[in-house]
Design a protein around this motif. Structure first.
Motif, PDB file in Angstrom:
ATOM      1  N   GLY A  80       0.798  -1.218   0.000  1.00  0.00           N
ATOM      2  CA  GLY A  80       0.000   0.000   0.000  1.00  0.00           C
ATOM      3  C   GLY A  80       0.833   1.270   0.000  1.00  0.00           C
ATOM      4  O   GLY A  80       0.336   2.339   0.350  1.00  0.00           O
TER       5      GLY A  80
ATOM      6  N   GLN B 254      -0.384   4.385  -1.961  1.00  0.00           N
ATOM      7  CA  GLN B 254      -1.556   5.096  -1.449  1.00  0.00           C
ATOM      8  C   GLN B 254      -1.128   6.408  -0.784  1.00  0.00           C
ATOM      9  O   GLN B 254       0.043   6.589  -0.465  1.00  0.00           O
ATOM     10  CB  GLN B 254      -2.279   4.236  -0.410  1.00  0.00           C
ATOM     11  CG  GLN B 254      -2.724   2.886  -0.924  1.00  0.00           C
ATOM     12  CD  GLN B 254      -3.862   3.008  -1.908  1.00  0.00           C
ATOM     13  OE1 GLN B 254      -4.708   3.874  -1.781  1.00  0.00           O
ATOM     14  NE2 GLN B 254      -3.872   2.135  -2.906  1.00  0.00           N
TER      15      GLN B 254
ATOM     16  N   GLN C  56      -1.817   4.952   4.120  1.00  0.00           N
ATOM     17  CA  GLN C  56      -0.695   4.105   4.530  1.00  0.00           C
ATOM     18  C   GLN C  56      -0.656   3.947   6.045  1.00  0.00           C
ATOM     19  O   GLN C  56      -0.432   2.854   6.555  1.00  0.00           O
ATOM     20  CB  GLN C  56       0.631   4.700   4.054  1.00  0.00           C
ATOM     21  CG  GLN C  56       0.859   4.627   2.571  1.00  0.00           C
ATOM     22  CD  GLN C  56       2.204   5.218   2.194  1.00  0.00           C
ATOM     23  OE1 GLN C  56       3.167   5.140   2.955  1.00  0.00           O
ATOM     24  NE2 GLN C  56       2.278   5.818   1.018  1.00  0.00           N
TER      25      GLN C  56
ATOM     26  N   LEU D 102      -3.465   1.592   7.101  1.00  0.00           N
ATOM     27  CA  LEU D 102      -3.110   0.200   6.783  1.00  0.00           C
ATOM     28  C   LEU D 102      -2.028  -0.314   7.719  1.00  0.00           C
ATOM     29  O   LEU D 102      -2.074  -1.453   8.188  1.00  0.00           O
ATOM     30  CB  LEU D 102      -2.640   0.096   5.325  1.00  0.00           C
ATOM     31  CG  LEU D 102      -3.696   0.331   4.259  1.00  0.00           C
ATOM     32  CD1 LEU D 102      -3.060   0.390   2.876  1.00  0.00           C
ATOM     33  CD2 LEU D 102      -4.753  -0.759   4.321  1.00  0.00           C
TER      34      LEU D 102
END
Length: 116
Positions: free
Chosen positions: A61, A64, A69, A72
Motif C-alpha cells: 500500500g 496510497q 498508509q 493500513l
C-alpha cells in the motif's frame, strides 16, 4: 469495596496507556517513512527488478496517500502482520538463504552456531 477501587485503578491505567501507544505508533510510522529510499526496494535488495519493487509497493500500500498508509500500517500492527511478514521475508532470512546458495559462511541453522 477495595476490589472495586482496584478494578477502577487498573482500568484507568490501561486507558491512560492507549494514547501513549498511539503516539509511539505514529512516531514510528513517521520515522520509517522519513528514511531514504523505497521500503519495498530496500526490503528486496539490490538485485530486485522494477516489477518486483512495484508489486511489493502495491502489496504494502505504499502507492496510497500517507494517511491511508498510516491506517493500513496500524491495522497490520494490530493484526500482528508486520512481525510475521518480516520474519518470512526479512533481510536476515534472505541473507542466510542467499549466503547458503553462494557458499558463504553465513549460519543457516542453529546447528552451525557455536554451543556455549
Amino acid at each position: 469495596m477495595p476490589q472495586t477501587s482496584l478494578i477502577r485503578f487498573v482500568a484507568w491505567r490501561i486507558l491512560a496507556v492507549l494514547p501513549v501507544l498511539a503516539v509511539i505508533a505514529v512516531v514510528t510510522f513517521t520515522l520509517s517513512r522519513l528514511a531514504p529510499g523505497n521500503p519495498a526496494a530496500l526490503m528486496l535488495g539490490e538485485g530486485a527488478s522494477q516489477d518486483q519493487i512495484d508489486h511489493l509497493t502495491k502489496e504494502w500500500g505504499l502507492d496510497q496517500p500517507v494517511i491511508i498508509q498510516l491506517g493500513l500500517w496500524l491495522l497490520n500492527l494490530l493484526s500482528l502482520d508486520p512481525p510475521i511478514r518480516l520474519m518470512a521475508r526479512g533481510s536476515l532470512g534472505f541473507e542466510c538463504e542467499r549466503g547458503a546458495r553462494a557458499g558463504s559462511s553465513v549460519p543457516v541453522s542453529h546447528r552451525s552456531l557455536p554451543h556455549r
